[in-house]
Design a protein around this motif. Structure first.
Motif, short mmCIF file in Angstrom:
data_model
loop_
_atom_site.label_atom_id
_atom_site.label_comp_id
_atom_site.label_asym_id
_atom_site.label_seq_id
_atom_site.Cartn_x
_atom_site.Cartn_y
_atom_site.Cartn_z
N GLU A 150 30.00 21.60 2.03
CA GLU A 150 31.24 21.68 1.43
C GLU A 150 32.34 21.96 2.29
N PHE A 151 31.90 23.34 2.56
CA PHE A 151 33.10 24.15 3.49
C PHE A 151 33.33 23.22 4.74
N LEU A 152 32.15 22.98 5.52
CA LEU A 152 32.23 22.17 6.78
C LEU A 152 32.89 20.75 6.86
N ALA A 153 32.86 20.30 5.52
CA ALA A 153 33.42 18.86 5.42
C ALA A 153 34.72 18.86 4.99
N TYR A 154 35.28 19.91 4.52
CA TYR A 154 36.83 19.99 3.64
C TYR A 154 37.79 20.39 4.79
N ASP A 155 38.96 20.05 4.86
CA ASP A 155 40.07 20.00 5.89
C ASP A 155 40.80 21.34 5.67
N ILE B 93 37.11 31.86 -2.32
CA ILE B 93 35.79 32.69 -2.33
C ILE B 93 35.99 33.92 -3.18
N LYS B 94 37.19 34.34 -3.28
CA LYS B 94 37.45 35.69 -4.12
C LYS B 94 37.31 35.22 -5.64
N ASN B 95 37.79 34.01 -5.89
CA ASN B 95 37.71 33.42 -7.25
C ASN B 95 36.17 33.19 -7.57
N ALA B 96 35.50 32.93 -6.67
CA ALA B 96 34.04 32.53 -7.01
C ALA B 96 33.44 33.70 -7.25
N VAL B 97 33.64 34.74 -6.54
CA VAL B 97 32.85 36.16 -6.64
C VAL B 97 33.23 36.68 -7.91
N VAL B 98 34.09 36.66 -8.39
CA VAL B 98 34.77 37.15 -9.47
C VAL B 98 34.26 36.05 -10.90
N ILE B 99 34.50 34.93 -10.87
CA ILE B 99 34.22 33.93 -11.87
C ILE B 99 32.90 33.65 -12.26
N LYS B 100 32.39 33.24 -11.20
CA LYS B 100 30.89 32.54 -11.15
C LYS B 100 29.93 33.46 -11.69
N GLU B 101 29.10 33.07 -12.64
CA GLU B 101 27.81 33.86 -13.24
C GLU B 101 26.85 34.03 -12.29
N LYS B 102 26.15 32.95 -11.76
CA LYS B 102 24.93 33.16 -11.15
C LYS B 102 25.27 33.59 -9.60
N ASP B 103 24.40 34.27 -9.20
CA ASP B 103 24.63 34.91 -7.53
C ASP B 103 24.59 33.87 -6.59
N LEU B 104 23.70 32.80 -6.79
CA LEU B 104 23.69 31.72 -6.00
C LEU B 104 24.85 30.84 -5.95
N LEU B 105 25.83 30.69 -5.20
CA LEU B 105 27.15 29.96 -5.23
C LEU B 105 26.79 28.47 -4.88
N THR B 106 26.77 27.74 -5.86
CA THR B 106 26.39 26.25 -5.45
C THR B 106 27.49 25.22 -5.29
N GLY B 107 28.66 25.43 -5.75
CA GLY B 107 29.81 24.82 -5.51
C GLY B 107 31.14 25.47 -5.83
N ILE B 108 32.06 25.80 -4.69
CA ILE B 108 33.18 26.48 -4.72
C ILE B 108 34.45 25.85 -5.05
N LEU B 109 34.32 24.53 -4.19
CA LEU B 109 35.61 23.61 -4.28
C LEU B 109 35.49 23.06 -5.53
N ASN C 268 38.30 17.78 -7.50
CA ASN C 268 39.16 16.92 -6.76
C ASN C 268 39.20 17.35 -5.21
N ARG C 269 38.91 18.49 -4.84
CA ARG C 269 38.61 18.83 -3.27
C ARG C 269 37.42 18.41 -2.87
N ILE C 270 36.36 18.41 -3.76
CA ILE C 270 35.04 18.04 -3.26
C ILE C 270 35.16 16.56 -2.98
N GLN C 271 35.90 15.87 -3.79
CA GLN C 271 36.17 14.38 -3.60
C GLN C 271 36.90 14.31 -2.27
N SER C 272 37.86 14.89 -2.06
CA SER C 272 38.85 14.78 -0.92
C SER C 272 37.81 14.93 0.52
N ALA C 273 37.02 16.01 0.42
CA ALA C 273 36.23 16.42 1.46
C ALA C 273 35.24 15.33 1.65
#
Length: 576
Positions: free
Chosen positions: A471-476, A488-504, A507-512
């Motif tokens: 997703e990172f490499l596809a996004y502008d 990334i700061k938001n994902a580190v603080v908010i996401k529950e699981k250690d494996l980050l599977t989707g940060i965008l 609406n941004r994923i669709q854009s990418a």
């Protein structure tokens, strides 16, 4: 069970292995000679062929003695016996017996120590060695193991002794072991191993001990923890690669100080920017204009110039020209005297140019500088002196001036909202920083940098999944570095699981995705079947890891062994 005739002169010591019932599992030729028997079939009891010795051995196991030594008479021979009990879960599972004819031993007593002393020496070597040591029988059953070897796989000795070495692989404790290959080839073997449970890298050497028939009696395995050596070697190789990259791209400058600069430059475009800036810092020049999109890192480059310049020990003063109204901005830049305006300090105040004297001043968002202030800034750049608000005398200042903007100053000059003479003065050394979408080589490196930074700040252990990286490499990244950092700061603080599977966000994923998809149909690129299968397997595992957090549940979900799951995770570079 041993079927061999042996010359008794060949060896002083015989060897027996019995189970907990006293049934002989193995007898060396010398043991058969000393006991005047042949153990050539199963279920032969030691009590039958040597009742005096058999009683003592069974008594030793019954009393749960770890070892015992005694002399027994069998068939007109006085035989010295040393018993070493094999324990598992604190219970005897059998015994190893060493036998020696006292009469024959006496003849060699001057050169050969007593058998009990030899055993004590062996135990001392086993328990106090700095290396891990296993002793296994010809079937791969662990007979002896020392504390070092048990610690290397994070198990207690009682959990290992009496077990098959193959179980360590089946249970996912070891990726592989040496013994199967040694049992097959009957040859010594040295090989690096990986202990999955303890995450340690081990250098192991195994040696087969053969009887007169050429069959394996024992396998001795010696292990050494190579984890630290491997880590140091990896760090050394990484350091060498970094040094070579820096030396190749910026051979005219010692860039060891870049380690703490937080500037990531893998792409050729960014490396060229740093090359120019380093040359400017070496010349101690002023009037550097950094342009680029919002969030592209202009502030980082301004600090980079200061930190690598001749004035790095002097002040670095920064101000955003778009954040203050005209009067306050002028007072901040040039200072003011007592009573210069309503609310002014009774003692006056030095301006930022004065504070930055002999150092560096960074004028961010210079395109938003009010027109009336631009003339005073031009005078500072031309004459190197300022005059405070309400003051009558000029104050000399000497500082490096770096300006930055995301606006097109030439357009502002055409619109007459920015002075042409100031533009040409500031634009003495223009540097254009590329947008993040134009330096894709830097995206992943920056993402890892910010992930490490925020993991340390918030004491987390987050990591990127393959999907996240794609997703990172596809996004502008229209917000450039600032957007990436905040995501990334938001994902580190908010996401529950250690494996980050989707940060965008969705609406941004669709854009990418829409950016990736071309308007017209393209020819399909065919891959090999093996590549497709591996990709399918990896995605299945990643999807399952979103539901489960350990290899045991994954194994149950996929209906395969836990060790197979561990191997597949390692193959795809995944972990919990």
């Amino acid at each position: 069970m041993i079927r061999n005739e042996s010359n008794p002169e060949e060896s002083f010591i015989g060897f027996l292995q019995v189970d907990r019932l006293g049934i002989i599992q193995y007898a060396s030729p010398q043991a058969e000679y000393l006991l005047d028997c042949r153990v050539d079939k199963a279920d032969v009891s030691l009590m039958t062929v040597a009742p005096n010795i058999g009683r003592q051995v069974l008594l030793c196991m019954e009393q749960e003695l770890h070892s015992n030594a005694f002399v027994a008479r069998e068939k007109e021979r006085d035989i010295e016996v040393l018993v070493s009990t094999m324990m598992h879960d604190s219970l005897p599972q059998g015994a190893l017996c060493f036998l020696r004819d006292i009469k024959n031993a006496a003849e060699a007593a001057r050169n050969l120590p007593p058998i009990k002393e030899m055993h004590l020496q062996f135990q001392a070597l086993l328990e106090h060695s700095g290396y891990g040591i296993y002793i296994l029988d010809g079937r791969g059953i662990i007979l002896k193991v020392n504390d070092v070897a048990a610690d290397l796989i994070r198990l207690d000795k009682d959990q290992v002794i009496g077990k098959s070495i193959f179980k360590l692989v089946d249970l996912g404790i070891m990726e592989e072991v040496l013994t199967p290959a040694i049992l097959k080839t009957k040859k010594p073997l040295t090989r690096p191993l990986w202990a999955i449970k303890s995450n340690k890298y081990i250098m192991a050497s195994g040696i087969p001990i053969l009887d007169e028939q050429g069959e394996i009696m024992f396998v001795v395995v010696i292990e050494h923890d190579m984890t630290i050596v491997k880590e140091l070697r990896a760090q050394l190789n990484q350091a060498k690669q970094v040094a070579e990259t820096i030396r190749g791209e910026l051979s005219d400058r010692n860039l060891l100080e870049l380690e703490n600069s937080e500037i990531i430059a893998i792409s050729p475009a960014m490396k060229q920017v740093l090359t120019v800036l380093l040359k400017l810092t070496r010349m101690d020049v002023s009037n550097i204009l950094i342009t680029g999109e919002s969030g592209a890192g202009k502030g980082y480059l301004a600090k980079f110039v200061h930190q690598h310049g001749l004035r790095k020990e002097q002040p670095f003063i920064s101000i955003n020209c778009a954040t203050l109204p005209e009067m306050l901005l002028e007072a901040e830049l040039f200072g003011y005297e007592k009573g210069a305006f309503t609310g002014a300090s009774e003692t006056g105040k030095a301006g930022l140019f004065e504070l930055a004297n002999n150092g560096t001043i960074f004028l961010d968002e210079i395109g938003d500088l009010p027109f009336s202030v631009q003339a005073k800034l031009l005078k500072v750049l031309d004459d190197g002196e300022i005059r405070r608000l309400g003051g009558t005398k000029s104050i000399k200042v000497n500082c490096i001036v770096i300006a930055a903007t995301n606006l097109n100053l030439e357009d502002l000059v055409q619109k007459k909202t920015f002075r042409k003479d100031l533009y040409f003065r500031l634009n003495t050394f223009p540097v254009r920083i590329p947008a993040l979408r134009d330096r894709q080589e830097d995206i992943l490196a920056m993402a890892k940098f910010f992930l490490k930074k925020f993991n340390e700040t918030y004491r987390q252990k987050k990591r990127f999944s393959e999907r996240c990286i794609e997703e990172f490499l596809a996004y502008d990244f229209p917000g450039n570095i600032r957007e990436l950092e905040n995501l990334i700061k938001n994902a580190v603080v908010i996401k529950e699981k250690d494996l980050l599977t989707g940060i965008l966000p969705a609406n941004r994923i669709q854009s990418a995705v829409s950016m990736e998809a071309p308007p017209q149909k393209q020819a399909h690129v065919f891959r090999g079947l093996q590549e497709d299968l591996l990709e399918f397997e990896r995605k299945r595992i990643e999807h399952a890891m979103e539901q489960f957090d350990n290899t045991r549940d994954l194994a149950r979900y996929f209906r395969i062994s836990q060790s197979s799951v561990v191997r597949k995770l390692k193959k795809h570079g995944l972990s919990f």
